[in-house]
Design a protein around this motif. Structure first.
Motif, PDB file in Angstrom:
ATOM      1  N   ALA A   1      29.854  23.142   3.025  1.00 36.97           N
ATOM      2  CA  ALA A   1      28.953  24.156   3.566  1.00 36.97           C
ATOM      3  C   ALA A   1      29.489  24.738   4.871  1.00 36.97           C
ATOM      4  N   ALA A   2      29.977  23.870   5.752  1.00 34.06           N
ATOM      5  CA  ALA A   2      30.463  24.334   7.051  1.00 34.06           C
ATOM      6  C   ALA A   2      31.758  25.122   6.921  1.00 34.06           C
ATOM      7  N   ALA A   3      32.578  24.794   5.932  1.00 35.39           N
ATOM      8  CA  ALA A   3      33.812  25.561   5.729  1.00 35.39           C
ATOM      9  C   ALA A   3      33.496  27.011   5.398  1.00 35.39           C
ATOM     10  N   GLY A   4      32.454  27.228   4.593  1.00 32.05           N
ATOM     11  CA  GLY A   4      32.051  28.598   4.290  1.00 32.05           C
ATOM     12  C   GLY A   4      31.567  29.334   5.521  1.00 32.05           C
ATOM     13  N   LEU A   5      30.785  28.661   6.360  1.00 24.61           N
ATOM     14  CA  LEU A   5      30.292  29.279   7.599  1.00 24.61           C
ATOM     15  C   LEU A   5      31.445  29.587   8.542  1.00 24.61           C
ATOM     16  N   SER A   6      32.376  28.648   8.671  1.00 22.68           N
ATOM     17  CA  SER A   6      33.529  28.839   9.556  1.00 22.68           C
ATOM     18  C   SER A   6      34.426  29.965   9.066  1.00 22.68           C
ATOM     19  N   LEU A   7      34.595  30.059   7.760  1.00 19.55           N
ATOM     20  CA  LEU A   7      35.437  31.112   7.190  1.00 19.55           C
ATOM     21  C   LEU A   7      34.858  32.488   7.477  1.00 19.55           C
ATOM     22  N   VAL A   8      33.550  32.626   7.314  1.00 20.62           N
ATOM     23  CA  VAL A   8      32.896  33.917   7.569  1.00 20.62           C
ATOM     24  C   VAL A   8      33.030  34.306   9.030  1.00 20.62           C
TER      25      VAL A   8
ATOM     26  N   GLY B   1      34.722  40.091   0.268  1.00 18.95           N
ATOM     27  CA  GLY B   1      35.229  38.906  -0.421  1.00 18.95           C
ATOM     28  C   GLY B   1      35.055  37.643   0.406  1.00 18.95           C
ATOM     29  N   THR B   2      35.253  37.752   1.718  1.00 20.15           N
ATOM     30  CA  THR B   2      35.085  36.596   2.595  1.00 20.15           C
ATOM     31  C   THR B   2      33.640  36.130   2.632  1.00 20.15           C
ATOM     32  N   PHE B   3      32.719  37.081   2.758  1.00 21.53           N
ATOM     33  CA  PHE B   3      31.299  36.727   2.793  1.00 21.53           C
ATOM     34  C   PHE B   3      30.868  36.092   1.475  1.00 21.53           C
ATOM     35  N   ALA B   4      31.371  36.619   0.365  1.00 20.38           N
ATOM     36  CA  ALA B   4      31.056  36.055  -0.944  1.00 20.38           C
ATOM     37  C   ALA B   4      31.639  34.650  -1.091  1.00 20.38           C
ATOM     38  N   LEU B   5      32.877  34.452  -0.627  1.00 19.27           N
ATOM     39  CA  LEU B   5      33.502  33.137  -0.726  1.00 19.27           C
ATOM     40  C   LEU B   5      32.757  32.112   0.120  1.00 19.27           C
ATOM     41  N   GLY B   6      32.367  32.500   1.336  1.00 15.34           N
ATOM     42  CA  GLY B   6      31.609  31.584   2.182  1.00 15.34           C
ATOM     43  C   GLY B   6      30.288  31.186   1.559  1.00 15.34           C
ATOM     44  N   ALA B   7      29.581  32.160   0.984  1.00 17.82           N
ATOM     45  CA  ALA B   7      28.310  31.867   0.320  1.00 17.82           C
ATOM     46  C   ALA B   7      28.524  31.005  -0.920  1.00 17.82           C
ATOM     47  N   GLY B   8      29.599  31.272  -1.666  1.00 13.81           N
ATOM     48  CA  GLY B   8      29.889  30.474  -2.848  1.00 13.81           C
ATOM     49  C   GLY B   8      30.159  29.018  -2.515  1.00 13.81           C
TER      50      GLY B   8
ATOM     51  N   ARG C   1      40.590  23.301   9.999  1.00 15.30           N
ATOM     52  CA  ARG C   1      40.937  21.912  10.293  1.00 15.30           C
ATOM     53  C   ARG C   1      39.882  21.268  11.180  1.00 15.30           C
ATOM     54  N   GLY C   2      39.458  21.994  12.233  1.00 17.75           N
ATOM     55  CA  GLY C   2      38.432  21.461  13.111  1.00 17.75           C
ATOM     56  C   GLY C   2      37.117  21.237  12.388  1.00 17.75           C
ATOM     57  N   THR C   3      36.776  22.139  11.480  1.00 18.45           N
ATOM     58  CA  THR C   3      35.546  22.003  10.711  1.00 18.45           C
ATOM     59  C   THR C   3      35.561  20.735   9.869  1.00 18.45           C
ATOM     60  N   LEU C   4      36.670  20.461   9.219  1.00 22.22           N
ATOM     61  CA  LEU C   4      36.759  19.272   8.356  1.00 22.22           C
ATOM     62  C   LEU C   4      36.676  17.996   9.176  1.00 22.22           C
ATOM     63  N   ILE C   5      37.372  17.953  10.313  1.00 19.27           N
ATOM     64  CA  ILE C   5      37.344  16.751  11.159  1.00 19.27           C
ATOM     65  C   ILE C   5      35.946  16.544  11.733  1.00 19.27           C
ATOM     66  N   ALA C   6      35.330  17.617  12.217  1.00 19.58           N
ATOM     67  CA  ALA C   6      33.984  17.502  12.775  1.00 19.58           C
ATOM     68  C   ALA C   6      32.978  17.084  11.703  1.00 19.58           C
ATOM     69  N   ALA C   7      33.122  17.605  10.481  1.00 19.56           N
ATOM     70  CA  ALA C   7      32.223  17.211   9.387  1.00 19.56           C
ATOM     71  C   ALA C   7      32.353  15.718   9.103  1.00 19.56           C
ATOM     72  N   LEU C   8      33.561  15.209   9.147  1.00 22.34           N
ATOM     73  CA  LEU C   8      33.783  13.777   8.913  1.00 22.34           C
ATOM     74  C   LEU C   8      33.122  12.949  10.008  1.00 22.34           C
ATOM     75  N   VAL C   9      33.284  13.371  11.259  1.00 23.74           N
ATOM     76  CA  VAL C   9      32.687  12.639  12.382  1.00 23.74           C
ATOM     77  C   VAL C   9      31.168  12.675  12.300  1.00 23.74           C
ATOM     78  N   ILE C  10      30.599  13.865  12.091  1.00 32.14           N
ATOM     79  CA  ILE C  10      29.145  14.005  12.042  1.00 32.14           C
ATOM     80  C   ILE C  10      28.570  13.278  10.830  1.00 32.14           C
ATOM     81  N   GLY C  11      29.235  13.401   9.678  1.00 35.92           N
ATOM     82  CA  GLY C  11      28.736  12.754   8.471  1.00 35.92           C
ATOM     83  C   GLY C  11      28.729  11.239   8.570  1.00 35.92           C
TER      84      GLY C  11
END
Length: 292
Positions: free
Chosen positions: A24-31, A196-203, A243-253
């Motif tokens: 979910a956060a990767a989509g938000l970060s990408l947008v 396309g970016t907005f669609a990919l993030g939502a997907g 990269r930061g999104t994935l690491i932060a998601a791991l820490v928060i999760g």
């Protein structure tokens, strides 16, 4: 059980949370990274993925695995198409102005939420997991589907990384992220890239909702927590940094899983919010974000 098995269970639950949150956060970060748009309606795309997964699995007869596979394909595609339409009808007309798009996506949040309430109803409904396999550890049994969610998230995020770094479309998106005007000067259709970016993030958000709904339930208000946690992850990791999104998601999760197991889920969210405050004070661009 002794402390060790409880800790192991908490870490496994936290890993599942981290996997869903990373999607979910990767989509938000990408947008934000490409469009510089803060999408406040991102949690509702997550909710729509779960609700559509329930709708698809109830309409398709046959084995649960077949119905769930159809939901995994259909729900993110429909949500991505809806997001593309929202981009063309709303965000593009606002010229992607940062302040205006925040207000617009708040309005989109309530439109999607009330539409789900009208057509889906206020009740929460379960979705049958595609398989019932469990892994038997010496201390407890654990859902094989939850492990599948972690594996699926890893594969999707790996595919996203390869797409962004190894394909022409990913190169165009990164070029647009660096300098929109220069990209236009070289003939790149920036409006199409943004759509396309907005669609990919939502997907990606919708896919996270599809994967999580057999663990929890589909409900029209379920987008609030994922939106909050996605913002926390993106701010900590660095706006626009995958990269930061994935690491932060791991820490928060993982921290959420451990703290929720031994204390309360509310304490986990309080500590995550305090961490965001510390990051904003001492490193406003996030742990892996570039300075403005």
């Amino acid at each position: 059980m002794a402390f060790g098995p409880f800790l192991l269970l908490a870490l496994m639950e936290g890993l599942v949370t981290a996997a869903v949150l990373a999607l979910a956060a990767a989509g938000l970060s990408l947008v934000f990274g490409v469009m510089r748009v803060v999408n406040v309606a991102h949690g509702e795309f997550y909710m729509l993925g779960a609700v559509l997964a329930w709708a698809v699995t109830t309409m398709i007869p046959g084995p649960p695995a077949l119905a769930f596979l159809a939901a995994v394909i259909i729900a993110p595609v429909l949500v991505a198409a809806l997001a593309a339409a929202a981009d063309g009808l709303i965000l593009k007309r606002l010229n992607y102005d940062p302040e205006a798009t925040i207000v617009a996506t708040i309005g989109l949040l309530y439109i999607l939420q009330q539409a789900a309430l009208s057509f889906y109803g206020p009740n929460a409904y379960p979705v049958t997991a595609p398989f019932e396999w469990r892994i038997q550890l010496p201390w407890f049994g654990y859902s094989g589907y939850k492990l599948f969610v972690v594996l699926a998230a890893v594969l999707v995020l790996l595919a996203l990384w390869l797409f962004m770094t190894r394909t022409r479309a990913g190169l165009i998106m990164r070029a647009t992220q660096v300098d929109r005007m220069t990209a236009q000067a070289f003939g790149i259709n920036v409006d199409r890239v943004y759509m396309g970016t907005f669609a990919l993030g939502a997907g990606l958000a919708a896919l996270a909702g599809v994967l999580v709904v057999p663990i929890s339930q589909a409900q029209y208000l379920m987008g609030h927590d994922p939106l909050l946690l996605s913002f926390i992850v993106v701010i900590i990791g660095g706006l626009g940094s995958l990269r930061g999104t994935l690491i932060a998601a791991l820490v928060i999760g993982l921290s959420d899983g451990v703290i929720s197991m031994f204390f309360t889920p509310t304490l986990a969210k309080i500590l995550a919010t305090l961490l965001v405050a510390l990051v904003l004070v001492f490193r406003p661009q996030g742990l892996f974000g570039a300075k403005a």
